[in-house]
Design a protein around this motif. Sequence first.
Motif, PDB file in Angstrom:
ATOM      1  N   ASN A 165       0.835  -1.203   0.000  1.00 23.04           N
ATOM      2  CA  ASN A 165       0.000   0.000   0.000  1.00 23.04           C
ATOM      3  C   ASN A 165       0.872   1.256   0.000  1.00 23.04           C
ATOM      4  OD1 ASN A 165      -2.415   1.432  -0.105  1.00 23.04           O
ATOM      5  ND2 ASN A 165      -2.577   1.558   2.118  1.00 23.04           N
ATOM      6  N   PHE A 195      -5.249   4.170 -13.569  1.00 25.32           N
ATOM      7  CA  PHE A 195      -4.640   3.052 -12.838  1.00 25.32           C
ATOM      8  C   PHE A 195      -5.266   1.692 -13.144  1.00 25.32           C
ATOM      9  CE2 PHE A 195      -2.982   5.954  -9.164  1.00 25.32           C
ATOM     10  CZ  PHE A 195      -2.124   6.563 -10.062  1.00 25.32           C
ATOM     11  N   PRO A 196      -6.579   1.594 -13.330  1.00 20.83           N
ATOM     12  CA  PRO A 196      -7.165   0.276 -13.620  1.00 20.83           C
ATOM     13  C   PRO A 196      -6.669  -0.314 -14.932  1.00 20.83           C
ATOM     14  CG  PRO A 196      -8.851   1.815 -12.890  1.00 20.83           C
ATOM     15  CD  PRO A 196      -7.610   2.623 -13.140  1.00 20.83           C
ATOM     16  N   ALA A 236      -5.810   9.431 -11.570  1.00 18.31           N
ATOM     17  CA  ALA A 236      -6.010   8.130 -10.928  1.00 18.31           C
ATOM     18  C   ALA A 236      -6.899   7.221 -11.777  1.00 18.31           C
ATOM     19  CB  ALA A 236      -6.622   8.311  -9.536  1.00 18.31           C
ATOM     20  N   MET A 285       2.427   3.970  -2.753  1.00 19.43           N
ATOM     21  CA  MET A 285       2.457   4.443  -4.134  1.00 19.43           C
ATOM     22  C   MET A 285       3.788   5.150  -4.369  1.00 19.43           C
ATOM     23  SD  MET A 285      -0.233   6.814  -6.314  1.00 19.43           S
ATOM     24  CE  MET A 285       0.209   8.422  -5.654  1.00 19.43           C
ATOM     25  N   TRP A 320       2.299   0.728  -7.515  1.00 18.45           N
ATOM     26  CA  TRP A 320       1.426   0.656  -6.332  1.00 18.45           C
ATOM     27  C   TRP A 320       0.781  -0.723  -6.334  1.00 18.45           C
ATOM     28  CZ3 TRP A 320      -3.333   4.372  -5.386  1.00 18.45           C
ATOM     29  CH2 TRP A 320      -3.832   4.180  -4.092  1.00 18.45           C
ATOM     30  N   VAL A 376      -6.311   9.598  -4.344  1.00 23.62           N
ATOM     31  CA  VAL A 376      -6.003   8.242  -3.883  1.00 23.62           C
ATOM     32  C   VAL A 376      -5.919   8.175  -2.359  1.00 23.62           C
ATOM     33  CG1 VAL A 376      -4.797   7.699  -6.031  1.00 23.62           C
ATOM     34  CG2 VAL A 376      -3.476   8.485  -4.049  1.00 23.62           C
ATOM     35  N   GLU A 401      -0.941  -2.600  -4.476  1.00 25.46           N
ATOM     36  CA  GLU A 401      -2.308  -2.828  -4.007  1.00 25.46           C
ATOM     37  C   GLU A 401      -3.349  -2.347  -5.000  1.00 25.46           C
ATOM     38  OE1 GLU A 401      -4.593  -1.099  -0.236  1.00 25.46           O
ATOM     39  OE2 GLU A 401      -3.124  -2.630   0.319  1.00 25.46           O
ATOM     40  N   ARG A 402      -3.007  -1.362  -5.813  1.00 26.47           N
ATOM     41  CA  ARG A 402      -4.005  -0.783  -6.708  1.00 26.47           C
ATOM     42  C   ARG A 402      -3.699  -0.972  -8.186  1.00 26.47           C
ATOM     43  NH1 ARG A 402      -6.994   3.797  -5.139  1.00 26.47           N
ATOM     44  NH2 ARG A 402      -7.424   4.048  -7.367  1.00 26.47           N
ATOM     45  N   ILE A 403      -2.421  -1.053  -8.563  1.00 25.30           N
ATOM     46  CA  ILE A 403      -2.061  -1.157  -9.974  1.00 25.30           C
ATOM     47  C   ILE A 403      -1.761  -2.619 -10.308  1.00 25.30           C
ATOM     48  CG2 ILE A 403      -0.352  -0.532 -11.718  1.00 25.30           C
ATOM     49  CD1 ILE A 403      -0.120   2.190 -10.361  1.00 25.30           C
ATOM     50  N   LYS A 404      -2.603  -3.188 -11.143  1.00 30.74           N
ATOM     51  CA  LYS A 404      -2.462  -4.603 -11.501  1.00 30.74           C
ATOM     52  C   LYS A 404      -1.992  -4.810 -12.933  1.00 30.74           C
ATOM     53  CE  LYS A 404      -4.074  -5.642  -7.438  1.00 30.74           C
ATOM     54  NZ  LYS A 404      -3.144  -6.154  -6.400  1.00 30.74           N
TER      55      LYS A 404
END
Length: 811
Positions: free
Chosen positions: A370, A510-511, A507, A372, A457, A484, A459-462
């Motif tokens: 977590n 990011f997805p 933001a 960034m 990041w 964020v 936890e958020r960027i896959k």
Amino acid sequence: MKKRIIEVVCRNQYKIVLIIMFMIIGTGGVLAQENGTPQVLPRPDFHFPGNVGRTYLESDPPQFPQPAKAPKGAPNIVLILLDDAGFGQFSTFGGGVPSPTMDNLAAEGLRFNRFHTTALCSPTRASLITGRNHHSASFAGITEVATGYEGYTCILPKSCGTVGEVLSQNGYTTAWIGKNHNTPPWELSSAGPFDHWANGLGFDYFYGFNSGDMNHWNPVLFENRNLVPASSDPNYYMTTDLADHAISWMQKTKSIAPDKPFFLYVAPGATHAPHHAPADWIAKFKGKFDMGWDRYREEAFERQKKLGVIPASTKLTPRPESLPAWESLNADQKKLYAHMMEVFAAYGAFCDDQMGRIIRAVKELPDADNTMIVYIAGDNGASAEGGIEGSVNEMLFFNGFPEKWQDNLKVIDELGGPKHYNHFTSAWAWAMNTPFQWTKQVSSHFGGTRNPMIIDWPERIKDKGGLRNQFMHVIDIVPTIYEVCGITPPTELNGIKQKPIEGTSFAYTFPKDSTQAKGHHKVQYFEMGCTRGLYSNGWMASATAFVPWNPNRESFDPDKQKWELYNIDEDFSQANDLAVKQPEKLRQLQDLWWVEAAKYNVLPLDWRGSIRMNSELMGRPTLVGDRKTMTYYDGTNGLPDAAAPSMLNKSWTITADIELNNASENGVIITHGGMQAGYGLYLRDGKPTFVYNYLALDRTSIVATEALPKGKHKLIVDFRYDGGGMGKGGTITITDSGKKIGSGRLEKTVPVQFSIIEGIDVGKDGGSPVDWTYKMPFKFSGKIEKVTIDLGVDTKKPEPIQSVKTGKRKS
């Protein structure tokens, strides 16, 4: 009875009003909130919400005000900003400088290939920490060229609160490590004021330097507001020191308050001049750039296409006519310039290596996923300020003087070490900005404004290794952080109404499914020294002004600027000028530029060059004020140049009241400046010596005829300026308690500025030496009562004496 009832009712109404008032005050933070964080900061003072009786026994249980807590799930944030780095410089974006730290982050996170800066350091940094355009934040240029117009003062307005201040008041711990180039130079002394220092701008901790660049071997550093003693480590190097402090602060913070998120801003100052690097790292690049800048551009361009960081349809823009072709150089020039690039590559590679130490420390934290990490490779494009022939002293550029490659070749083996403020040639800077036109200072074209950015990041960027190509600008960083973190930008901060955030959060990129999402940043103006640009929905209008490798500016008419037009949705590198084909579209963007300029305090346009470095001529505030006499005491160290008396283009007298224990005392009495330019007065084996460093081109040393005996002395160095313009010569006379003991002549003097980073030291020499004949800090072994500087004192021009040793020592 009726009167009694009215009194009771009135008393009860008063109580009701009080209760309502306390409810409003007590919940003010809630009533003013949106999305869980207050829009007015700081939060209201604590008011006990329970019942208070005559004693605690008759009162509700006590409650303490609770510290502000960050929104649930708010991430740690590490923001790294490199300096003077081009789009085609580092390997992650196809360049020839290895950047494994960036490579690893890019493999885990996202790469952004349409991120833009302002084309210059202080302006980009002001936008980075406020989320406002650089003129809105009063940073039209670097702090050293500030002028008295609203967008040009380089005094960060209180209405542009920083991300450090806002996060700190929302439960974050905050630190700023490295370069601070956002404090007015005239406020950088120990007398303050300190509200524009990093701590005053809302950062809990600061360790770094307060200037545009820094000597990496002998830096002038501050910890919060305190001057850091010079290191005694013979292997000391600043980037390593900065990384050490970043890691230490982060680990200490997390061990003490593990549930509290942190914001760490790291600005190492590399790869800005001076191009300093450890010798073993320089050796790694021997022969790596013998192909020259033209071939380098071609090779980097092919790597960029292969990596996918530029579209396959991109065109490689041609070399400007004013830059030489590599094949036009002779063998000695190629040898010198290739080595300059080797030094620069080592500088950048070692910086990325040290940033890697910070990243590895982050990855070892319990909440690493977590966190960034935002890694921006440059606050502008690579710098052409080394000039056509390269430089070993950037102050020559800022004083308006070119250098000759023949002189620089003589010190080729010393480049990167502590003796020079070296900078590679303008053509190498152009090559570092592959595939774009131009360089740092040119805001009209992407060579000056487009910089690689990587965000990791877990936890958020896959979308690991993903690429995002939406148009973004440095003002978009702050609103992205706020989004964020779940923080609402305050409308009022510390009692000051805030300017709206002018950037746009990205933001949304990011997805995984956001690759083709339309960009949210629709319009953006650019301006730097009258280079101008306007981005609007995929179109870019661009107008150049002056070549960045010439600091001298001639007369200029902005109405006669040539404008170019590019469809950058189709033309990634600005290679196809459509101005002639689509004049109506160009006219539309030109008109819109003036609208944006008026909106964001861009006006009035100012095209002056190095002359703006002279504080006196620009009328900038100064602690010296109108005083003609200044007195300094032993222990005055690190007084910045902007807070020191101007010793340029005038007569002056230095009077040192000293006491000697014996006839062979040694050490510095006073220095002003350092290795780049300046003067020094010291004793060597009891003999007074005055040295004048003329921009490291030569050093004139005037040595007294005799040593000073034990006892008290009034040692005077008097300079009579010839006059007749800037940078003229004059005569030096040294006296001891009224007796002439030496004299000599300075044929030339520094016209604009001694140094950006070094000012006055009394009793020892901090930073870098004015004269290479003594070893730092060369502390004075006697006693200094005081040193007095008198400006513009007129006395009879002294006659020279024959017995004085005078001479010039090449740097």
